[in-house]
Motif scaffolding. Structure first.
Motif, PDB file in Angstrom:
ATOM      1  N   THR A 285       0.819  -1.214   0.000  1.00  0.00           N
ATOM      2  CA  THR A 285       0.000   0.000   0.000  1.00  0.00           C
ATOM      3  C   THR A 285       0.848   1.257   0.000  1.00  0.00           C
ATOM      4  OG1 THR A 285      -0.137  -0.094   2.414  1.00  0.00           O
ATOM      5  CG2 THR A 285      -1.907  -1.159   1.159  1.00  0.00           C
ATOM      6  N   ASP A 286       2.103   1.165   0.419  1.00  0.00           N
ATOM      7  CA  ASP A 286       2.980   2.328   0.432  1.00  0.00           C
ATOM      8  C   ASP A 286       3.537   2.571  -0.964  1.00  0.00           C
ATOM      9  OD1 ASP A 286       3.137   2.985   3.404  1.00  0.00           O
ATOM     10  OD2 ASP A 286       3.653   0.858   3.392  1.00  0.00           O
ATOM     11  N   PRO A 287       3.734   3.836  -1.314  1.00  0.00           N
ATOM     12  CA  PRO A 287       4.265   4.124  -2.650  1.00  0.00           C
ATOM     13  C   PRO A 287       5.633   3.499  -2.905  1.00  0.00           C
ATOM     14  CG  PRO A 287       3.388   6.123  -1.612  1.00  0.00           C
ATOM     15  CD  PRO A 287       3.400   5.063  -0.558  1.00  0.00           C
ATOM     16  N   ILE A 288       6.450   3.409  -1.852  1.00  0.00           N
ATOM     17  CA  ILE A 288       7.797   2.849  -1.989  1.00  0.00           C
ATOM     18  C   ILE A 288       7.994   1.821  -0.874  1.00  0.00           C
ATOM     19  CG2 ILE A 288      10.262   3.355  -1.943  1.00  0.00           C
ATOM     20  CD1 ILE A 288       9.605   6.182  -2.899  1.00  0.00           C
ATOM     21  N   THR A 289       8.470   0.653  -1.230  1.00  0.00           N
ATOM     22  CA  THR A 289       8.741  -0.408  -0.259  1.00  0.00           C
ATOM     23  C   THR A 289      10.164  -0.914  -0.466  1.00  0.00           C
ATOM     24  OG1 THR A 289       6.424  -1.106  -0.270  1.00  0.00           O
ATOM     25  CG2 THR A 289       8.028  -2.658   0.618  1.00  0.00           C
ATOM     26  N   LEU A 290      10.932  -0.940   0.611  1.00  0.00           N
ATOM     27  CA  LEU A 290      12.294  -1.477   0.582  1.00  0.00           C
ATOM     28  C   LEU A 290      12.325  -2.727   1.456  1.00  0.00           C
ATOM     29  CD1 LEU A 290      12.957   2.001   0.862  1.00  0.00           C
ATOM     30  CD2 LEU A 290      14.883   0.931  -0.303  1.00  0.00           C
ATOM     31  N   GLN A 318      10.851  -1.521  -4.454  1.00  0.00           N
ATOM     32  CA  GLN A 318       9.655  -1.628  -5.274  1.00  0.00           C
ATOM     33  C   GLN A 318       8.875  -0.316  -5.192  1.00  0.00           C
ATOM     34  OE1 GLN A 318       7.401  -5.163  -4.662  1.00  0.00           O
ATOM     35  NE2 GLN A 318       5.858  -4.667  -6.182  1.00  0.00           N
ATOM     36  N   ILE A 319       8.617   0.265  -6.358  1.00  0.00           N
ATOM     37  CA  ILE A 319       7.926   1.547  -6.462  1.00  0.00           C
ATOM     38  C   ILE A 319       6.627   1.334  -7.223  1.00  0.00           C
ATOM     39  CG2 ILE A 319       8.096   3.936  -7.270  1.00  0.00           C
ATOM     40  CD1 ILE A 319      11.137   3.660  -7.146  1.00  0.00           C
ATOM     41  N   LEU A 320       5.531   1.857  -6.682  1.00  0.00           N
ATOM     42  CA  LEU A 320       4.235   1.649  -7.307  1.00  0.00           C
ATOM     43  C   LEU A 320       3.954   2.668  -8.409  1.00  0.00           C
ATOM     44  CD1 LEU A 320       1.954   0.807  -4.225  1.00  0.00           C
ATOM     45  CD2 LEU A 320       3.187  -0.753  -5.723  1.00  0.00           C
ATOM     46  N   ASN A 321       4.310   3.945  -8.169  1.00  0.00           N
ATOM     47  CA  ASN A 321       3.911   5.012  -9.080  1.00  0.00           C
ATOM     48  C   ASN A 321       5.116   5.585  -9.812  1.00  0.00           C
ATOM     49  OD1 ASN A 321       1.242   4.799  -8.018  1.00  0.00           O
ATOM     50  ND2 ASN A 321       1.875   6.062  -6.271  1.00  0.00           N
ATOM     51  N   GLN A 322       4.913   5.985 -11.050  1.00  0.00           N
ATOM     52  CA  GLN A 322       5.988   6.507 -11.877  1.00  0.00           C
ATOM     53  C   GLN A 322       6.522   7.836 -11.334  1.00  0.00           C
ATOM     54  OE1 GLN A 322       7.221   4.806 -14.528  1.00  0.00           O
ATOM     55  NE2 GLN A 322       8.818   6.347 -14.807  1.00  0.00           N
ATOM     56  N   GLU A 323       5.663   8.637 -10.720  1.00  0.00           N
ATOM     57  CA  GLU A 323       6.107   9.948 -10.242  1.00  0.00           C
ATOM     58  C   GLU A 323       7.074   9.856  -9.060  1.00  0.00           C
ATOM     59  OE1 GLU A 323       1.841   9.186  -8.751  1.00  0.00           O
ATOM     60  OE2 GLU A 323       2.959   9.036 -10.638  1.00  0.00           O
ATOM     61  N   ASP A 324       7.148   8.659  -8.422  1.00  0.00           N
ATOM     62  CA  ASP A 324       8.079   8.483  -7.297  1.00  0.00           C
ATOM     63  C   ASP A 324       9.352   7.765  -7.704  1.00  0.00           C
ATOM     64  OD1 ASP A 324       6.245   9.644  -5.535  1.00  0.00           O
ATOM     65  OD2 ASP A 324       5.210   7.725  -5.247  1.00  0.00           O
ATOM     66  N   ALA A 325       9.596   7.606  -8.997  1.00  0.00           N
ATOM     67  CA  ALA A 325      10.700   6.757  -9.451  1.00  0.00           C
ATOM     68  C   ALA A 325      12.045   7.474  -9.460  1.00  0.00           C
ATOM     69  CB  ALA A 325      10.400   6.198 -10.848  1.00  0.00           C
ATOM     70  N   HIS A 326      12.077   8.798  -9.420  1.00  0.00           N
ATOM     71  CA  HIS A 326      13.337   9.544  -9.433  1.00  0.00           C
ATOM     72  C   HIS A 326      13.757   9.823  -7.993  1.00  0.00           C
ATOM     73  CE1 HIS A 326      11.837  10.246 -13.533  1.00  0.00           C
ATOM     74  NE2 HIS A 326      13.117  10.384 -13.865  1.00  0.00           N
ATOM     75  N   ILE A 327      14.425   8.836  -7.380  1.00  0.00           N
ATOM     76  CA  ILE A 327      14.815   8.965  -5.973  1.00  0.00           C
ATOM     77  C   ILE A 327      16.205   8.381  -5.767  1.00  0.00           C
ATOM     78  CG2 ILE A 327      12.451   8.861  -5.084  1.00  0.00           C
ATOM     79  CD1 ILE A 327      13.017   5.901  -4.395  1.00  0.00           C
ATOM     80  N   GLN A 328      16.759   8.636  -4.589  1.00  0.00           N
ATOM     81  CA  GLN A 328      17.957   7.973  -4.087  1.00  0.00           C
ATOM     82  C   GLN A 328      17.667   7.471  -2.678  1.00  0.00           C
ATOM     83  OE1 GLN A 328      21.062  10.943  -4.390  1.00  0.00           O
ATOM     84  NE2 GLN A 328      21.597  10.343  -6.497  1.00  0.00           N
ATOM     85  N   VAL A 329      18.338   6.390  -2.286  1.00  0.00           N
ATOM     86  CA  VAL A 329      18.078   5.751  -0.997  1.00  0.00           C
ATOM     87  C   VAL A 329      19.339   5.838  -0.148  1.00  0.00           C
ATOM     88  CG1 VAL A 329      17.393   3.632   0.176  1.00  0.00           C
ATOM     89  CG2 VAL A 329      16.455   4.166  -2.084  1.00  0.00           C
ATOM     90  N   GLN A 330      19.210   6.442   1.024  1.00  0.00           N
ATOM     91  CA  GLN A 330      20.326   6.510   1.961  1.00  0.00           C
ATOM     92  C   GLN A 330      20.139   5.444   3.034  1.00  0.00           C
ATOM     93  OE1 GLN A 330      20.816  10.290   3.928  1.00  0.00           O
ATOM     94  NE2 GLN A 330      22.965   9.898   4.447  1.00  0.00           N
ATOM     95  N   VAL A 331      21.209   4.671   3.297  1.00  0.00           N
ATOM     96  CA  VAL A 331      21.117   3.532   4.221  1.00  0.00           C
ATOM     97  C   VAL A 331      22.159   3.655   5.314  1.00  0.00           C
ATOM     98  CG1 VAL A 331      20.191   1.988   2.452  1.00  0.00           C
ATOM     99  CG2 VAL A 331      22.655   2.111   2.799  1.00  0.00           C
ATOM    100  N   GLN A 332      21.915   2.906   6.411  1.00  0.00           N
ATOM    101  CA  GLN A 332      22.893   2.710   7.472  1.00  0.00           C
ATOM    102  C   GLN A 332      23.281   1.239   7.474  1.00  0.00           C
ATOM    103  OE1 GLN A 332      21.061   3.999  11.081  1.00  0.00           O
ATOM    104  NE2 GLN A 332      21.127   6.195  10.560  1.00  0.00           N
ATOM    105  N   THR A 333      24.573   0.958   7.413  1.00  0.00           N
ATOM    106  CA  THR A 333      25.038  -0.417   7.204  1.00  0.00           C
ATOM    107  C   THR A 333      25.404  -1.144   8.485  1.00  0.00           C
ATOM    108  OG1 THR A 333      27.274   0.429   6.815  1.00  0.00           O
ATOM    109  CG2 THR A 333      25.857   0.087   4.890  1.00  0.00           C
ATOM    110  N   GLY A 334      25.246  -0.548   9.624  1.00  0.00           N
ATOM    111  CA  GLY A 334      25.567  -1.250  10.861  1.00  0.00           C
ATOM    112  C   GLY A 334      27.060  -1.300  11.108  1.00  0.00           C
ATOM    113  N   GLU A 335      27.462  -2.047  12.151  1.00  0.00           N
ATOM    114  CA  GLU A 335      28.867  -2.078  12.575  1.00  0.00           C
ATOM    115  C   GLU A 335      29.522  -3.435  12.362  1.00  0.00           C
ATOM    116  OE1 GLU A 335      28.898  -0.884  16.628  1.00  0.00           O
ATOM    117  OE2 GLU A 335      28.155   1.149  16.222  1.00  0.00           O
TER     118      GLU A 335
END
Length: 529
Positions: A285-290, A318-335
């Motif tokens: 249901t969310d526009p973007i799912t990681l 996974q992105i549902l809508n085309q308007e949300d496709a231009h993004i970047q994802v910032q992550v934390q990789t742990g220790e």
């Protein structure tokens, strides 16, 4: 006298044919036969060899040995007589006394051995009698097969006839739905109900169709109440629109329950319900799912230690809508320094190495969009290997011990404090049993799969309140190796990488899109060998 086994082995110890006459495990008989060539001395004229537990009585047959394995209390004179009779039978069924000839006629030799020895004791038979018994045909068996085939053919004819009647009734029902009147009562459901009483089949065919001529339910009800004398099927018919309804008779339900008790998986036909099923996967249901997923491959040694420990993880978007496709994802990789990350070839590696941001090499290019299980795109993957036993989330210890004619098996688990494990199932293989094992003590629940001879130990949740637990059960005497390999499966909502999504960066401005993160650790192959 008790003959444990009659075998034909090669000079090198290769087993060609072996027939056991008492209950013993395959590993035990293989061990006894493998030890035989080492006990035979060269140049000796003896025809028997004794060990601490058994006696080998043997006779050379060209390049092979005909061998009887008996207990030490057996009468050796009777054993020699049995051996001589078997040595006369072997050339009768295998004209070439070599490895190829023996293997080709293995089953004929086993049947002949069965006629000579019964439950470890010699039968009073001759070579001619054994040949006659093995070649004898059973008139009762032929008659039984003919009767069974006749019943099968008759059942097929009944099925075809019933199916034809069902098809005809459906056609008549459809005709009734299109017009104002359906099939006549004497021609419709009354005939079907009388013919299918045992199958619990009822029909919604009434004196009227499903409502083109009589559109309201009150019209049909008033007609039903006005009928005189005998009742019509409208009085007992299900609500309109259900059509024909197939149900299971009581005998069918009892048969299915017995199959379930034996461990068989029964897939039942369920009528579709209005609304979504609880068992179905929750839709996105969310526009973007990681999704962060780690698969665990672990092989533990039964005496302690780790033979293999491998963790493979992926981060998918996974992105549902085309308007949300231009993004970047910032992550934390742990220790966890033992984990090595690798980005997708289309990702900007320098951007991830310097800022932990996952973005495409071409910023103007959008991510793929869509729904479904295959619509997600992999951004990042990682792997961790180790031989440190402290990294293992769940260890299993199995302690079989024999006492008399029974084997007591104690199994315990110890869970690491790193994870909360859910839906834990420990599958223990068992020797072939006639009945379920006796459970003396258990932390959790158990289920015995008699078809596959597996005992499943289930714990719904392992957390700080039950980091350790045990189970003890009893089976008839068996070798300790019969309880391995033990398979384990579970899942957790934490991972070794501790990877988390910190932020979603829109490249074309605007507000930050809403996103959700799913994290799970699952077992792909987790065994104790």
């Amino acid at each position: 006298m008790v003959v444990l086994a009659a075998s034909i082995v090669g000079k090198s110890g290769k087993v060609l044919v072996s027939r056991q006459f008492v209950d013993m495990s395959r590993i035990r008989i293989e061990g006894l036969l493998a030890a035989f060539p080492k006990l035979i001395g060269t140049g000796k004229q003896h025809t028997y060899v004794e060990t601490e537990n058994v006696r080998y009585v043997y006779q050379p047959i060209e390049a092979l040995y005909l061998l009887l394995v008996t207990n030490k209390q057996s009468n050796i004179l009777e054993d020699l007589e049995t051996l001589r009779l078997l040595s006369k039978l072997v050339p009768e069924y295998s004209y070439s006394l070599d490895e190829e000839g023996i293997c080709k006629n293995a089953f004929e030799l086993i049947f002949a051995f069965d006629e000579v020895i019964s439950l470890g004791h010699k039968e009073n038979v001759t070579v001619a009698q054994v040949k006659q018994y093995c070649e004898m045909e059973s008139h009762e068996e032929k008659l039984h097969k003919l009767v069974m085939q006749s019943k099968i053919n008759e059942t097929k004819d009944v099925m075809k006839r019933k199916a034809s009647e069902i098809d005809k009734s459906k056609i008549e029902k459809n005709r009734g739905d299109k017009g104002g009147f359906g099939p006549l009562q004497s021609m419709g459901s009354g005939r079907i109900e009388s013919g299918f009483n045992d199958l619990s089949i009822s029909s919604s065919g009434t004196g009227f169709g499903s409502g083109s001529g009589f559109g309201m339910t009150t019209d049909i009800d008033s007609f039903s109440t006005k009928s005189k004398g005998r009742p019509t099927s409208a009085a007992t018919a299900p609500p309109k629109g259900l059509g024909m309804k197939l149900g299971k008779s009581q005998r069918t339900n009892q048969f299915l329950e017995s199959l379930k008790a034996e461990g068989e998986v029964i897939v039942e036909d369920v009528q579709p319900k209005v609304g979504p099923s609880r068992a179905a996967a929750a839709p996105l249901t969310d526009p973007i799912t990681l999704t962060v997923e780690e698969k665990l491959n672990v092989t533990l040694k039964r005496d302690g230690g780790v033979s293999n420990f491998d963790v493979q993880g992926t981060l998918s978007l996974q992105i549902l809508n085309q308007e949300d496709a231009h993004i970047q994802v910032q992550v934390q990789t742990g220790e966890n320094q033992a984990i090595s990350f690798k980005t997708h070839p289309n990702m900007n590696k320098d951007l991830f190495a310097n800022e932990n941001i996952l973005g495409l090499k071409d910023p103007n290019r959008p991510f793929p969009t869509g729904q479904g299980s295959e619509a997600g795109v992999g951004l990042l993957k990682w792997r961790m290997q180790s031989t440190d036993e402290s990294m293992v989330p769940l260890t299993i210890n199995c302690w079989p011990s024999s006492s008399g004619n029974e084997t007591y098996v104690s199994i315990e688990y110890e869970a690491s404090s790193m994870f909360e494990l859910r839906n834990v199932v420990v599958s223990v293989p068992l020797p072939a049993l006639r009945e379920a094992p006796t459970i003396n003590q258990i932390d959790g629940e158990w289920r015995y799969d008699s078809r596959n001879s597996i005992l499943e130990w289930s714990i719904l949740l392992i957390d700080n309140s039950n980091r350790s637990g045990s189970m003890e059960f009893v089976v008839p005497q068996a070798d300790s190796s019969a309880f391995f390999p033990i398979s384990v499966r579970f899942m957790a909502t934490d991972t070794f990488s501790d990877l988390k999504v910190a932020n979603i960066i829109p490249l074309k401005g605007g507000n930050q899109p809403k996103y959700a993160q799913r994290t799970q650790l699952i077992t792909e192959n987790y065994q104790v060998v």
